[in-house]
Scaffold this active site. Structure first.
Site, mmCIF file in Angstrom:
data_model
loop_
_atom_site.group_PDB
_atom_site.id
_atom_site.type_symbol
_atom_site.label_atom_id
_atom_site.label_comp_id
_atom_site.label_asym_id
_atom_site.label_seq_id
_atom_site.Cartn_x
_atom_site.Cartn_y
_atom_site.Cartn_z
ATOM 1 N N HIS A 1 0.772 -1.116 -0.024
ATOM 2 C CA HIS A 1 0.074 -0.139 0.056
ATOM 3 C C HIS A 1 0.983 1.203 0.114
ATOM 4 C CE1 HIS A 1 -3.057 2.788 1.916
ATOM 5 N NE2 HIS A 1 -3.356 2.831 0.544
ATOM 6 N N HIS B 1 -6.496 3.929 -6.141
ATOM 7 C CA HIS B 1 -7.714 4.447 -5.355
ATOM 8 C C HIS B 1 -7.356 5.837 -5.726
ATOM 9 C CE1 HIS B 1 -9.977 1.474 -2.874
ATOM 10 N NE2 HIS B 1 -8.920 0.860 -3.896
ATOM 11 N N GLU C 1 -10.091 2.569 -8.210
ATOM 12 C CA GLU C 1 -11.499 2.777 -7.644
ATOM 13 C C GLU C 1 -12.052 3.780 -8.579
ATOM 14 O OE1 GLU C 1 -10.925 5.404 -4.265
ATOM 15 O OE2 GLU C 1 -12.455 4.365 -3.164
ATOM 16 N N GLU D 1 -16.265 2.174 1.311
ATOM 17 C CA GLU D 1 -15.692 2.848 2.240
ATOM 18 C C GLU D 1 -16.735 3.851 2.716
ATOM 19 O OE1 GLU D 1 -12.144 4.949 1.245
ATOM 20 O OE2 GLU D 1 -13.241 5.597 -0.735
#
Ligand code: NOJ
Ligand code: CA
Length: 685
Positions: free
Chosen positions: A377, A457, A476, A482
């Site tokens: 990440h 994202h 995304e 989320e």
């Protein structure tokens, strides 16, 4: 193209230089239903589109405006036309279907003011049965530059037609709930921009192969004219170009039904083939992660007592992943920089230094022994400068540790990405401006050198570049799950039924489905999951992504073993995908056959209305019996009052059988069809 027609075209081309071939050139789809016409209207380039004899895009402008050169908007005539037809097949290394047919008729026209006109440009048009694309091609010399300030392309739509869209050029990037309005009430809209005409024809305007250019959004002019707009760079210029160039394809998908849009491969067909070579290291799959816990407030990204990304927790998650067949564990918040207001502190992220309670070597070693990868990440908080300075080292570290997928993040308001120019001066950019478009490609290329695939994202929208860069696994680029954890209001009840016909036309989405504790803050909290449990399962089939997350906490899966049984077995890579039925924003039913296997999966999602849908299982192998297992809304299910009311059952079916399925308000349906091989032989004489 056979020899005779080839000769005819050559002749036309030669005549063209003496006098325009014809005042108006047209090109049709192979099935003859879509017709694109292009001409010069008193010097101004124009086009229109008809579908089955009806005008669906009325007379619309074409052209470009430059800062330091004359615009391509007037005094231009059609001076040549060339044609070619192609029918070819190609394969996706991973995808919603393996085989893709690229069957189109191409028209290449040239506009100029005279034989030597410095403003001469070409428009290349490709018309397929499922839509069309056109792009501008400018034959500049290697040292000639252009600063594009505007693109004049318009899309003249019926002002009264229904449109589904999210706002563009606002503070958020693409993460809005969808608006359903008449075309005439649209402001600035992102693409894919989906439209339904009064006779049921559906159109979706988008773009393909957005490379070294600025992303296009649409802005309402009068009476349904949607003007192309290009996000400006920090210097106010939308696009800088040097030497010969072409724009991305401006695309219009066309279908008689909403479901037809979903079946379209137009965007992929207008992208260039894979340029990475062997991409066997790009692996579809499913992952869990230390993620939802932060979104619901149980853990923190930053360090401290509630730090989510600890070694101990990661090892637990890896055990859970290994036990249940997931191949990855995403860990967010492992690297330093999250403390304080991480949304505002993009400059301080390190992409190689771990917090003291996270031992990256230990977790990757542990995962390797169990066949589970760490999913990496990189949250940049939109600080491209900080990220670009560290990118090589960051991917090298992950590469050495065997991390083969990295999720990236660009949480910053739209127009607020930070970079430094050649003088070291800070500049701000749009997520869909030329600088960011190129940044995303630099990330992909850097990652590819380390055999790493990317899930971005807060990305730029998808324009089919996964064909050219198959390590761009997913992204995304819309409101994902989320928002159900913390937004007020959370996603709309019809969100998924809208996404299928809008955002999903662009390409895969990392929606992060599979939340099984639907009220993480209690039944009275506004932020909750606006779906039934069955719909969380359906999402795996309905929303395509080659990597899907099982987004909930392991403990919650332990509480819901029946639902988890579906999540564990649903694949993410497909041989074939079919859109069986649907209406934009109302409902959608998809069926997909797994890659290298024979099982079919069905997913269906509804809006606020309950529905009884009748389908035919005509896609199954004829003569073969299948075991149909389904996870459907119980009769009294309702996303708000009884979201967990789910029927899990099975029966035997065969090809051609009717299938009736029930969707509760906010509901869904998920099913797997497994061939029963011995049944076939036992029935045979
Ligand atoms: C936004 C992403 O969409 C989300 O998945 C992630 O957890 C946060 N940024 C933090 O990076
Ligand atoms: Ca996001």
């Amino acid at each position: 193209m056979n020899k005779i027609t080839g000769a005819v075209y050559l002749l036309a081309l030669m005549i063209t230089y003496a006098a325009p071939v014809s005042a108006r050139e047209t090109v049709q789809s192979p099935d003859g239903h879509i017709r694109f016409s292009v001409w010069s209207e008193r010097g101004a380039p124009r086009y229109r589109v008809e579908f089955r004899g009806r005008e669906v895009v009325g007379e619309s402008p074409l052209g470009l405006v430059f800062r330091d050169a004359p615009a391509l908007d007037g005094g231009l005539e059609l001076v040549s036309a060339e044609r070619v037809s192609r029918d070819r097949q190609w394969q996706q290394p991973w995808g919603e279907r393996r085989e893709v047919r690229d069957h189109h008729n191409e028209l290449l026209v040239e506009f100029a003011a005279g034989a030597e006109d410095a403003r001469a440009f070409r428009l290349r048009v490709r018309v397929f049965d499922d839509g069309l694309g056109f792009r501008y091609e400018l034959p500049l010399a290697a040292d000639q530059a252009r600063a594009i300030t505007r693109e004049l392309t318009g899309f003249q739509l019926d002002n009264q037609a229904a449109a589904w869209w999210v706002p563009a050029a606002e503070w958020n990037r693409y993460e809005y709930t969808y608006r359903a309005t008449a075309v005439g009430e649209v402001g600035r809209a992102h693409t894919p921009f989906t439209v339904r005409l009064d006779d049921g024809t559906h159109l979706a305007i988008h773009e393909a192969a957005l490379l070294d250019y600025s992303g296009m959004y649409l802005q309402q002019g009068r009476w349904g004219m949607m003007h192309a707009r290009l996000a400006p760079g920090a210097d106010g210029v939308a696009v800088h170009k040097r030497g010969a160039f072409h724009t991305p394809w401006r695309t219009i998908q066309v279908s008689q039904q909403a479901a037809g849009l979903v079946m379209s491969d137009l965007i992929l067909n207008l992208n260039e083939p894979n340029k990475l070579g062997d991409v066997s290291w790009v692996e579809p799959g499913k992952y869990i992660g230390i993620w939802w816990g932060m979104h619901i407030g149980r853990y923190t990204w930053g360090s401290g007592r509630r730090h989510g990304a600890t070694t101990a927790r990661t090892l637990e998650y890896m055990d859970f992943a290994a036990e249940h067949g997931f191949d990855g564990v995403l860990v967010e918040g492992w690297n330093t920089g999250w403390d304080g207001d991480w949304l505002a502190n993009g400059a301080v992220f390190s992409f190689t230094r771990a917090y003291r309670d996270f031992d990256i070597k230990r977790v990757t070693d542990y995962g390797r022994q169990r066949g589970v990868r760490l999913v990496g990440h990189h949250e940049t908080s939109g600080h491209l400068g900080n990220y670009e300075a560290q990118m090589e080292g960051a991917f090298a570290l992950y590469g050495e540790l065997g991390v083969s997928q990295v999720k990236t993040g660009y949480v910053a308001d739209a127009g607020e990405l930070v970079r430094f120019d050649t003088q070291g001066i800070e500049r701000r950019e749009w997520h869909y401006g030329q600088y960011a478009v190129n940044h995303f490609i630099r990330v992909l290329e850097t990652a590819a050198r380390h055999r790493i695939a990317i899930n971005s994202h807060e990305p730029v929208k998808d324009t089919g570049l996964r064909r050219t860069y198959p390590n761009w696994l997913t992204r995304e680029g819309a409101r994902g799950q989320e928002y159900n954890a913390w937004a007020t209001p959370p996603n709309a009840v019809d969100h998924m039924a809208t996404l299928v016909f809008t955002r999903m036309l662009a390409g895969p989405m990392d929606f992060t489905p599979g939340i099984v504790d639907l009220m993480p803050h209690g039944a009275d909290a506004e932020s909750r999951i606006p779906t039934t449990l069955a719909r969380q399962l359906a999402a795996y089939v309905v929303l395509y992504s080659p990597v899907h997350m099982a987004a909930d906490l392991p403990d919650n899966y332990r509480q819901r073993p029946e639902a988890f049984r579906f999540i564990k077995q649903v694949p993410t890579d497909w041989e074939q995908s079919l859109a069986l039925a649907g209406e934009v924003g109302d409902f959608a039913v998809l069926a997909r056959r797994e890659r290298d296997g024979e099982r079919w999966f069905i997913g269906a999602v509804s809006d606020e209305s309950a529905r009884q849908l009748k389908l035919t299982l005509d896609f199954l192998e004829p003569g073969c019996d299948y075991r149909l297992q389904w996870w459907g809304d119980a009769e009294d299910a309702h996303w708000r009052e009884r979201p967990y009311a789910m029927t899990v059952a099975e029966r035997r079916v065969r090809s051609g059988d009717p299938l009736s399925l029930f969707l509760a308000p906010g509901g869904g349906y998920a099913a797997v069809l497994t061939p029963i091989r011995n049944a076939h032989s036992s029935r045979s004489p």
